[in-house]
Design a protein around this motif. Structure first.
Motif, PDB file in Angstrom:
ATOM      1  N   GLY A 138      56.871  30.063  42.695  1.00  0.00           N
ATOM      2  CA  GLY A 138      57.097  28.839  41.932  1.00  0.00           C
ATOM      3  C   GLY A 138      58.551  28.501  41.661  1.00  0.00           C
ATOM      4  N   ASN A 139      59.484  29.308  42.162  1.00  0.00           N
ATOM      5  CA  ASN A 139      60.907  29.024  41.970  1.00  0.00           C
ATOM      6  C   ASN A 139      61.375  27.959  42.953  1.00  0.00           C
ATOM      7  N   PRO A 140      62.358  27.145  42.548  1.00  0.00           N
ATOM      8  CA  PRO A 140      62.953  26.202  43.495  1.00  0.00           C
ATOM      9  C   PRO A 140      63.650  26.954  44.626  1.00  0.00           C
ATOM     10  N   ALA A 141      63.923  26.244  45.711  1.00  0.00           N
ATOM     11  CA  ALA A 141      64.613  26.816  46.865  1.00  0.00           C
ATOM     12  C   ALA A 141      66.011  26.211  46.954  1.00  0.00           C
ATOM     13  N   TYR A 142      67.036  27.055  46.762  1.00  0.00           N
ATOM     14  CA  TYR A 142      68.424  26.616  46.805  1.00  0.00           C
ATOM     15  C   TYR A 142      69.163  27.368  47.903  1.00  0.00           C
ATOM     16  N   ILE A 143      70.155  26.702  48.465  1.00  0.00           N
ATOM     17  CA  ILE A 143      71.089  27.338  49.392  1.00  0.00           C
ATOM     18  C   ILE A 143      72.501  26.978  48.970  1.00  0.00           C
ATOM     19  N   THR A 156      76.110  23.581  37.079  1.00  0.00           N
ATOM     20  CA  THR A 156      75.609  24.936  36.937  1.00  0.00           C
ATOM     21  C   THR A 156      76.396  25.846  37.858  1.00  0.00           C
ATOM     22  N   ILE A 157      76.851  26.949  37.323  1.00  0.00           N
ATOM     23  CA  ILE A 157      77.592  27.926  38.101  1.00  0.00           C
ATOM     24  C   ILE A 157      76.628  29.061  38.453  1.00  0.00           C
ATOM     25  N   PHE A 158      76.574  29.404  39.729  1.00  0.00           N
ATOM     26  CA  PHE A 158      75.703  30.468  40.222  1.00  0.00           C
ATOM     27  C   PHE A 158      76.544  31.610  40.774  1.00  0.00           C
ATOM     28  N   THR A 159      76.155  32.828  40.450  1.00  0.00           N
ATOM     29  CA  THR A 159      76.676  33.996  41.155  1.00  0.00           C
ATOM     30  C   THR A 159      75.724  34.229  42.319  1.00  0.00           C
ATOM     31  N   PRO A 160      76.098  35.037  43.309  1.00  0.00           N
ATOM     32  CA  PRO A 160      75.167  35.330  44.404  1.00  0.00           C
ATOM     33  C   PRO A 160      73.842  35.920  43.907  1.00  0.00           C
ATOM     34  N   GLU A 161      73.914  36.749  42.869  1.00  0.00           N
ATOM     35  CA  GLU A 161      72.694  37.348  42.315  1.00  0.00           C
ATOM     36  C   GLU A 161      71.795  36.295  41.677  1.00  0.00           C
ATOM     37  N   GLN A 162      72.389  35.343  40.978  1.00  0.00           N
ATOM     38  CA  GLN A 162      71.602  34.271  40.366  1.00  0.00           C
ATOM     39  C   GLN A 162      71.000  33.362  41.429  1.00  0.00           C
ATOM     40  N   LEU A 163      71.787  33.042  42.443  1.00  0.00           N
ATOM     41  CA  LEU A 163      71.300  32.193  43.533  1.00  0.00           C
ATOM     42  C   LEU A 163      70.093  32.835  44.219  1.00  0.00           C
ATOM     43  N   ALA A 164      70.100  34.157  44.346  1.00  0.00           N
ATOM     44  CA  ALA A 164      69.014  34.876  45.016  1.00  0.00           C
ATOM     45  C   ALA A 164      67.660  34.637  44.349  1.00  0.00           C
ATOM     46  N   ARG A 165      67.653  34.296  43.069  1.00  0.00           N
ATOM     47  CA  ARG A 165      66.395  34.025  42.349  1.00  0.00           C
ATOM     48  C   ARG A 165      65.761  32.710  42.807  1.00  0.00           C
ATOM     49  N   PHE A 166      66.561  31.824  43.379  1.00  0.00           N
ATOM     50  CA  PHE A 166      66.074  30.507  43.802  1.00  0.00           C
ATOM     51  C   PHE A 166      65.714  30.557  45.284  1.00  0.00           C
ATOM     52  N   ASN A 167      64.701  31.370  45.571  1.00  0.00           N
ATOM     53  CA  ASN A 167      64.297  31.644  46.945  1.00  0.00           C
ATOM     54  C   ASN A 167      63.023  30.910  47.356  1.00  0.00           C
ATOM     55  N   GLY A 168      62.530  30.020  46.505  1.00  0.00           N
ATOM     56  CA  GLY A 168      61.334  29.249  46.830  1.00  0.00           C
ATOM     57  C   GLY A 168      60.040  30.024  46.680  1.00  0.00           C
ATOM     58  N   LYS A 169      60.097  31.212  46.138  1.00  0.00           N
ATOM     59  CA  LYS A 169      58.901  32.044  45.988  1.00  0.00           C
ATOM     60  C   LYS A 169      58.454  32.084  44.531  1.00  0.00           C
TER      61      LYS A 169
END
Length: 116
Positions: A55-60, A40-53
């Motif tokens: 019900g979203n997963p938490a990614y870094i 999966t390719i993430f842009t910074p904007e897409q990565l920002a959605r995975f903030n653990g809030k």
């Protein structure tokens, strides 16, 4: 069944040889093998959605690789010593975890690409 067992043994042998030839640890090899075939390719904007809030997963992201820290105790509440998930933490990890061996225990979920 015997043919399958032989194939598995051959694959194990090849993977062990690769690990030895590249002089990488078993943990690093495990992390490499956890990379999904279709990354999966993430842009910074897409990565920002995975903030653990909500019900979203938490990614870094660290050095272009995106890791899942959702169920990692060190990242409870999607934070770790003031750092928050959903962003590129390459600089922070470089200063806190030289060589970053701690990342070997995290599941790789993709790659981070910068917007052009």
């Amino acid at each position: 069944m015997k043919e399958t067992n032989n194939t598995v043994k051959q694959i194990d042998f090849i993977l062990d040889k690769i690990r030895h030839d590249l002089n990488i640890t078993a943990g690093t090899m495990k992390r490499i093998l956890q990379i999904q075939p279709e990354i999966t390719i993430f842009t910074p904007e897409q990565l920002a959605r995975f903030n653990g809030k909500n019900g979203n997963p938490a990614y870094i992201a660290v050095n272009g690789t995106v890791y899942d820290v959702t169920n990692n105790a060190a990242w409870a509440a999607a934070t770790h010593f003031g750092l928050t998930t959903g962003q590129d933490l390459s600089d922070e990890f470089a200063s806190c975890h030289p060589g970053q061996p701690i990342l070997n225990n995290l599941r790789v979920v993709g790659k981070l690409v910068q917007n052009e």
